[in-house]
Design an enzyme around this catalytic site. Sequence first.
Site, PDB file in Angstrom:
ATOM      1  N   GLY A  14     -37.282 -22.603 -35.906  1.00 50.58           N
ATOM      2  CA  GLY A  14     -36.263 -23.396 -36.539  1.00 50.58           C
ATOM      3  C   GLY A  14     -36.134 -23.486 -37.263  1.00 50.58           C
ATOM      4  N   GLY A  24     -31.888 -28.119 -40.726  1.00 56.31           N
ATOM      5  CA  GLY A  24     -32.165 -29.364 -40.267  1.00 56.31           C
ATOM      6  C   GLY A  24     -33.300 -29.305 -40.412  1.00 56.31           C
ATOM      7  N   ASP A  64     -36.000 -15.220 -31.602  1.00 56.04           N
ATOM      8  CA  ASP A  64     -35.115 -16.139 -30.097  1.00 56.04           C
ATOM      9  C   ASP A  64     -36.929 -16.184 -29.341  1.00 56.04           C
ATOM     10  OD1 ASP A  64     -33.848 -16.463 -27.958  1.00 56.04           O
ATOM     11  OD2 ASP A  64     -32.692 -15.062 -28.255  1.00 56.04           O
ATOM     12  N   TYR A 115     -32.320 -32.576 -21.919  1.00 54.85           N
ATOM     13  CA  TYR A 115     -33.217 -32.697 -23.374  1.00 54.85           C
ATOM     14  C   TYR A 115     -34.047 -33.567 -23.094  1.00 54.85           C
ATOM     15  CZ  TYR A 115     -34.094 -34.338 -28.002  1.00 54.85           C
ATOM     16  OH  TYR A 115     -34.172 -34.097 -28.789  1.00 54.85           O
ATOM     17  N   SER A 165     -36.974 -31.867 -21.126  1.00 58.78           N
ATOM     18  CA  SER A 165     -37.855 -31.214 -22.001  1.00 58.78           C
ATOM     19  C   SER A 165     -38.480 -31.548 -22.874  1.00 58.78           C
ATOM     20  CB  SER A 165     -36.942 -30.230 -22.919  1.00 58.78           C
ATOM     21  OG  SER A 165     -35.856 -30.849 -24.033  1.00 58.78           O
ATOM     22  N   LYS A 166     -38.390 -32.566 -23.586  1.00 55.49           N
ATOM     23  CA  LYS A 166     -38.937 -33.297 -24.720  1.00 55.49           C
ATOM     24  C   LYS A 166     -40.369 -33.996 -23.655  1.00 55.49           C
ATOM     25  CE  LYS A 166     -36.823 -31.995 -27.962  1.00 55.49           C
ATOM     26  NZ  LYS A 166     -38.279 -31.054 -29.021  1.00 55.49           N
TER      27      LYS A 166
END
Length: 270
Positions: free
Chosen positions: A9, A13, A53, A145, A148-149
């Site tokens: 990523g 950011g 990916d 979300y 997932s975390k």
Amino acid sequence: MKKTVLVTGASAGIGQATAILLAQNGYTVYGAARRTEKMQDLKKYGIKPIALDVTQDESITACVDQIFQEAGSIDILVNNAGFGSYGAIEDVALPDAKYQLDVNVFGAMRLAQLVLPKMRENHYGKIINISSVGGKIASPLGGWYHASKFALEALSDAMRLEVQPFGVNVVVIQPGGTKSEWGNIAVDSLLRVSGQTAYAGLVTAFKKSFEKVAGNVPEPVVIAKLIKTSMEAKNPKTRYSGGYMAKPMLFLRKILSDKLFDRILMSQLK
């Protein structure tokens, strides 16, 4: 000897800030992302952009194989690739929910599976998983979300115990609010999914609350520095937190009952 780091990523950011900071401090850095065109500027720091990916196994395998061939090993993996798919749990289509977990959980764990054999062989390695304050605290409209975390945190805890005997550390980073594309992507997703449903009133309140704090969040280099600290600690902590409201929120979550914390959380959405 220079350590080789893979940062996923890395096109924006926290990932981009981390890749730059580590390259400036003498690490051999591979910055990985789907959008390789957004990483061309990183070359001036000596960072090597690589296509990745995290939802495609062949892409993950090719990325790791290339680094192994060029550098010999991946000493440190920074699992940062991720995004926030927002919308009421009832409204989010299951294929979208599964994609959220594919990116934020399964992609990260597949990378860990591929780098661990060499780390064990070298009796050295660090796996830094970028979770979130949202890996301990679940707010409305972000259920998938948060799932997932929360999962990433649980897997990190289990993996930490499994690989410690081999000289490998597993660390969780829990960012609060930071400046990045993440927030706008999450809000856009929220408006698209639940902006016209039974949850529209909650969506409006959430968007207003988000816009109120958006100007107060720090630059992502704050989290990049935390990642570097965790990498360089001889005996790293299991978790590091930073960014807007991260420490106070995690503290309140720890000491308050569920219902009292719920009331505080919902009071921010009025």
